[in-house]
Design a protein around this motif. Structure first.
Motif, short mmCIF file in Angstrom:
data_model
loop_
_atom_site.label_atom_id
_atom_site.label_comp_id
_atom_site.label_asym_id
_atom_site.label_seq_id
_atom_site.Cartn_x
_atom_site.Cartn_y
_atom_site.Cartn_z
N ILE A 129 0.87 -1.17 0.00
CA ILE A 129 0.00 0.00 0.00
C ILE A 129 0.91 1.22 0.00
O ILE A 129 1.77 1.35 0.87
N VAL A 130 0.73 2.08 -0.99
CA VAL A 130 1.64 3.21 -1.17
C VAL A 130 0.88 4.52 -1.07
O VAL A 130 -0.16 4.70 -1.72
N LYS A 131 1.39 5.43 -0.26
CA LYS A 131 0.82 6.76 -0.12
C LYS A 131 1.75 7.77 -0.79
O LYS A 131 2.89 7.96 -0.38
N CYS A 132 1.25 8.40 -1.84
CA CYS A 132 2.03 9.43 -2.54
C CYS A 132 1.56 10.83 -2.20
O CYS A 132 2.32 11.79 -2.34
N PHE A 133 0.30 10.98 -1.81
CA PHE A 133 -0.20 12.29 -1.42
C PHE A 133 0.33 12.62 -0.03
O PHE A 133 0.14 11.87 0.92
N GLY A 134 1.01 13.77 0.07
CA GLY A 134 1.74 14.09 1.29
C GLY A 134 3.14 13.55 1.15
O GLY A 134 3.74 13.59 0.08
N ASN A 135 3.72 13.03 2.22
CA ASN A 135 5.01 12.35 2.12
C ASN A 135 4.83 10.97 1.51
O ASN A 135 3.78 10.34 1.68
N PHE A 136 5.85 10.51 0.80
CA PHE A 136 5.83 9.15 0.25
C PHE A 136 5.99 8.16 1.40
O PHE A 136 6.93 8.25 2.19
N GLU A 137 5.05 7.22 1.50
CA GLU A 137 5.11 6.22 2.56
C GLU A 137 4.65 4.88 2.01
O GLU A 137 3.80 4.82 1.12
N VAL A 138 5.23 3.81 2.53
CA VAL A 138 4.94 2.46 2.05
C VAL A 138 4.51 1.59 3.22
O VAL A 138 5.16 1.58 4.27
N LEU A 139 3.43 0.84 3.03
CA LEU A 139 2.93 -0.08 4.03
C LEU A 139 2.82 -1.47 3.41
O LEU A 139 2.60 -1.60 2.20
N ASP A 140 2.98 -2.50 4.24
CA ASP A 140 2.80 -3.84 3.73
C ASP A 140 1.31 -4.17 3.69
O ASP A 140 0.46 -3.34 4.04
N LYS A 141 0.95 -5.37 3.26
CA LYS A 141 -0.47 -5.70 3.10
C LYS A 141 -1.22 -5.78 4.42
O LYS A 141 -2.45 -5.78 4.43
N ASN A 142 -0.48 -5.82 5.53
CA ASN A 142 -1.11 -5.76 6.85
C ASN A 142 -1.19 -4.34 7.38
O ASN A 142 -1.53 -4.11 8.54
N GLN A 143 -0.81 -3.38 6.52
CA GLN A 143 -0.86 -1.95 6.81
C GLN A 143 0.11 -1.54 7.91
O GLN A 143 -0.14 -0.59 8.66
N SER A 144 1.24 -2.23 7.99
CA SER A 144 2.34 -1.82 8.87
C SER A 144 3.37 -1.09 8.01
O SER A 144 3.64 -1.50 6.87
N ILE A 145 3.93 -0.02 8.53
CA ILE A 145 4.89 0.79 7.77
C ILE A 145 6.13 -0.03 7.47
O ILE A 145 6.71 -0.68 8.34
N LEU A 146 6.54 -0.01 6.20
CA LEU A 146 7.67 -0.81 5.75
C LEU A 146 8.98 -0.13 6.14
O LEU A 146 9.16 1.08 5.95
N HIS A 147 9.91 -0.92 6.67
CA HIS A 147 11.22 -0.41 7.06
C HIS A 147 12.21 -0.54 5.89
O HIS A 147 12.29 -1.58 5.25
N PHE A 148 12.94 0.53 5.62
CA PHE A 148 13.99 0.54 4.62
C PHE A 148 15.33 0.75 5.32
O PHE A 148 15.47 1.69 6.10
N ASP A 149 16.30 -0.09 5.04
CA ASP A 149 17.62 0.07 5.65
C ASP A 149 18.35 1.29 5.12
O ASP A 149 19.19 1.87 5.80
#
Length: 270
Positions: A129-149
């Protein structure tokens, strides 16, 4: 697993609310809070599907908490728990999913969960799940924010989504996310480190197939992504309400698209 927030500053009322939710929504994981500030801190890093919020709480009203939650996750279903009607007008204006009047019962909970504003199953076939409106943010299918190293790995994904699935050369992408750095063998090697980091982050949530690689080219499979902006471009006008003048706000290369959105959406609103 459905993730549900529950908030009430009265311990007895919160205990009853939590019990009714668990008894009526068997597949739910419930996170309960007496302090609305603690709930908001939790919600910054854990995206939930539903929030049951007492309208009257010490320090913040349920409406104020709901507005903050919508900033983190525009598609969260907010259900107000109340014995009062003084906030109904304001709550209606922010498109609440529903209301539960006190005393809370399992039947009332079931009735609201069965008629959610944003059906939870709507993104079940998507891997991100990707949010482009506002800041770019990525969530997994369980709607938890994805961590990027690596921050650049996240920016790489943002740019590939910005290209809407089009295949990009490594040189093109490097010139954008590394700006004016010279494209040489060192830069090429570093890019491979970045893309490996991105794939690793996606693999952790079973979404590595989103990135498509061929010799010297890279792209993303947008069919595996649920994205507010892409949905809007596909004709889903309901996504307009999530745009408030910013698009992938942390990336300067996205400013042109933001200008376009400002003209067609904000101008349309008058």
């Amino acid at each position: 697993m459905i993730k549900i927030l529950a908030a009430d500053d009265e311990p007895f009322a919160l205990s009853r609310l939590e019990r009714c939710i668990k008894n009526s929504v068997k597949e739910a994981e419930v996170f309960s809070f007496e302090d609305p500030l603690e709930l908001l801190e939790f919600a910054k890093t854990t995206s939930c599907d539903i929030a049951f919020l007492d309208v009257r709480m010490y320090g913040m009203t349920g409406v104020e908490v709901a507005k903050k939650l919508k900033e983190f996750n525009p598609n969260i279903n907010v259900i107000f728990v109340t014995g009062y009607d003084e906030y109904v007008g304001e709550a209606m204006a922010m498109h609440a999913s529903g209301y539960v009047t006190k005393p809370v019962t399992e039947e009332k909970i079931l009735q609201e969960v069965a008629d959610l504003r944003y059906p939870i199953s709507q993104t079940s076939n998507k891997k991100l799940i990707v949010k482009c409106f506002g800041n770019f943010e990525v969530l997994d299918k369980n709607q938890s924010i994805l961590h990027f190293d690596r921050k650049k790995a996240k920016e790489l994904l943002a740019y590939l989504i910005y290209k809407q699935g089009a295949s990009c050369t490594v040189k093109e992408v490097s010139s954008v996310i590394f700006e004016d750095n010279r494209y040489d063998s060192n830069q090429q090697r570093y890019f491979q480190t970045i893309i490996s980091s991105l794939v690793s982050s996606l693999r952790a949530v079973g979404a590595e197939s989103i990135v498509q690689r061929s010799y010297g080219n890279v792209s993303v499979d947008i069919k595996q992504i649920d994205c507010d902006w892409l949905n809007f471009l596909s004709g889903d006008e309901s996504q307009e309400k999530f745009y408030h003048g910013d698009f992938m706000a942390q990336y300067s290369w996205a400013e042109m698209e933001n200008g376009y959105l400002t003209r067609i959406i904000l101008h349309k609103r008058g």
